[in-house]
Design a protein around this motif. Structure first.
Motif, short mmCIF file in Angstrom:
data_model
loop_
_atom_site.label_atom_id
_atom_site.label_comp_id
_atom_site.label_asym_id
_atom_site.label_seq_id
_atom_site.Cartn_x
_atom_site.Cartn_y
_atom_site.Cartn_z
N GLN A 194 0.94 -1.09 -0.11
CA GLN A 194 0.00 0.08 0.10
C GLN A 194 0.96 1.35 -0.04
OE1 GLN A 194 -2.85 -0.36 3.15
NE2 GLN A 194 -3.85 -2.19 2.11
N THR A 195 2.18 0.97 -0.26
CA THR A 195 2.99 2.18 -0.08
C THR A 195 2.69 3.28 0.87
OG1 THR A 195 2.01 3.55 -1.97
CG2 THR A 195 3.75 1.90 -2.69
N CYS A 196 2.52 2.78 2.26
CA CYS A 196 2.13 3.63 3.38
C CYS A 196 3.23 3.30 4.50
CB CYS A 196 0.81 3.27 3.73
SG CYS A 196 0.06 4.18 5.09
N PRO A 197 4.15 4.20 4.59
CA PRO A 197 4.96 4.07 5.71
C PRO A 197 4.39 4.67 6.94
CG PRO A 197 5.78 5.79 4.26
CD PRO A 197 4.78 5.21 3.58
N TYR A 198 4.00 3.69 7.94
CA TYR A 198 3.28 4.17 9.14
C TYR A 198 3.94 3.24 10.32
CZ TYR A 198 0.57 -0.20 9.67
OH TYR A 198 0.22 -1.40 9.72
N PRO A 199 3.46 3.78 11.36
CA PRO A 199 4.08 3.10 12.52
C PRO A 199 3.34 1.84 13.06
CG PRO A 199 2.91 4.97 13.34
CD PRO A 199 2.85 4.92 11.90
N ASP A 200 3.43 0.81 12.37
CA ASP A 200 2.68 -0.52 12.46
C ASP A 200 2.87 -0.81 14.05
OD1 ASP A 200 1.27 -2.62 12.07
OD2 ASP A 200 3.24 -3.89 12.27
N ILE A 201 4.18 -0.95 14.57
CA ILE A 201 4.42 -1.37 15.98
C ILE A 201 4.04 0.01 16.82
CG2 ILE A 201 6.24 -1.96 17.72
CD1 ILE A 201 7.63 -3.18 15.12
N ASP A 202 2.67 -0.14 17.34
CA ASP A 202 1.91 1.04 17.93
C ASP A 202 1.93 0.72 19.74
OD1 ASP A 202 0.17 -1.07 18.05
OD2 ASP A 202 -1.35 -0.15 16.85
N GLY A 203 2.35 -0.19 20.00
CA GLY A 203 2.04 -0.53 21.46
C GLY A 203 0.88 -1.10 21.94
N LYS A 204 -0.12 -1.67 20.95
CA LYS A 204 -1.31 -2.04 21.33
C LYS A 204 -1.32 -3.64 21.03
CE LYS A 204 -3.91 1.60 20.01
NZ LYS A 204 -3.27 2.97 19.24
N ASP A 205 -0.39 -4.09 20.70
CA ASP A 205 -0.16 -5.75 20.36
C ASP A 205 -0.38 -6.43 21.48
OD1 ASP A 205 -0.28 -6.36 17.37
OD2 ASP A 205 1.81 -5.00 17.18
#
Length: 156
Positions: A36-47
């Motif tokens: 999706q060519t979307c650099p975003y913070p996947d590691i968000d502290g919610k996992d």
């Protein structure tokens, strides 16, 4: 393989061994960041507070991950049960896994939490898909990391 042949497994964060965690993070990176060519913070502290659903291509120890999602108990993200990070890998597409993973999430929400409602934040292009599952838009569209989204709610 059809959606019916997928092996669904739920894990808590502490139950994810190194290989499962790697497969999960790799799939999320491949779909949400690279495709999706979307650099975003996947590691968000919610996992750490979420339940994690894995859909495997069979039950062999090295079976590939085809789909995943994470689910939050009521109060851990929203007042209702919440579903997020729903994905189907490239290898899993075209098998009806979108409906299958949502059905498994709804089944688990009812069994685990007795939840009357489920909330999610879905990409706008999937709005009609979620509506076909009984969701309605309650907010949006809004921009999340450059992608239009809707906050959606399914009342039971």
């Amino acid at each position: 393989m059809t959606a019916n042949a997928v092996l669904w497994r739920w894990y808590r964060w502490d139950d994810l061994d190194r290989d499962r965690l790697y497969a999960l993070l790799r799939a999320r990176q491949d779909v949400f960041v690279v495709e999706q060519t979307c650099p975003y913070p996947d590691i968000d502290g919610k996992d750490a507070v979420a339940w994690h659903l894995f859909g495997y291509d069979g039950d062999a120890p090295d079976a590939p991950l085809l789909a995943s999602a994470r689910m939050f108990a009521p109060g851990d993200y929203y007042a209702e049960t919440a579903i997020g990070r729903i994905l189907t890998t490239a290898a899993g597409r075209g098998r009806g896994l979108g409906r299958a993973i949502m059905a498994e999430c709804h089944r688990f929400a009812q069994k685990q939490f007795g939840s009357p409602s489920v909330r999610l934040n879905g990409q706008a292009y999937l709005k009609e898909f979620y509506e076909s599952l009984g969701y309605r838009a309650v907010y949006g569209p809004y921009d999340e990391d450059g992608i239009p989204h809707y906050e959606m709610l399914k009342d039971r």
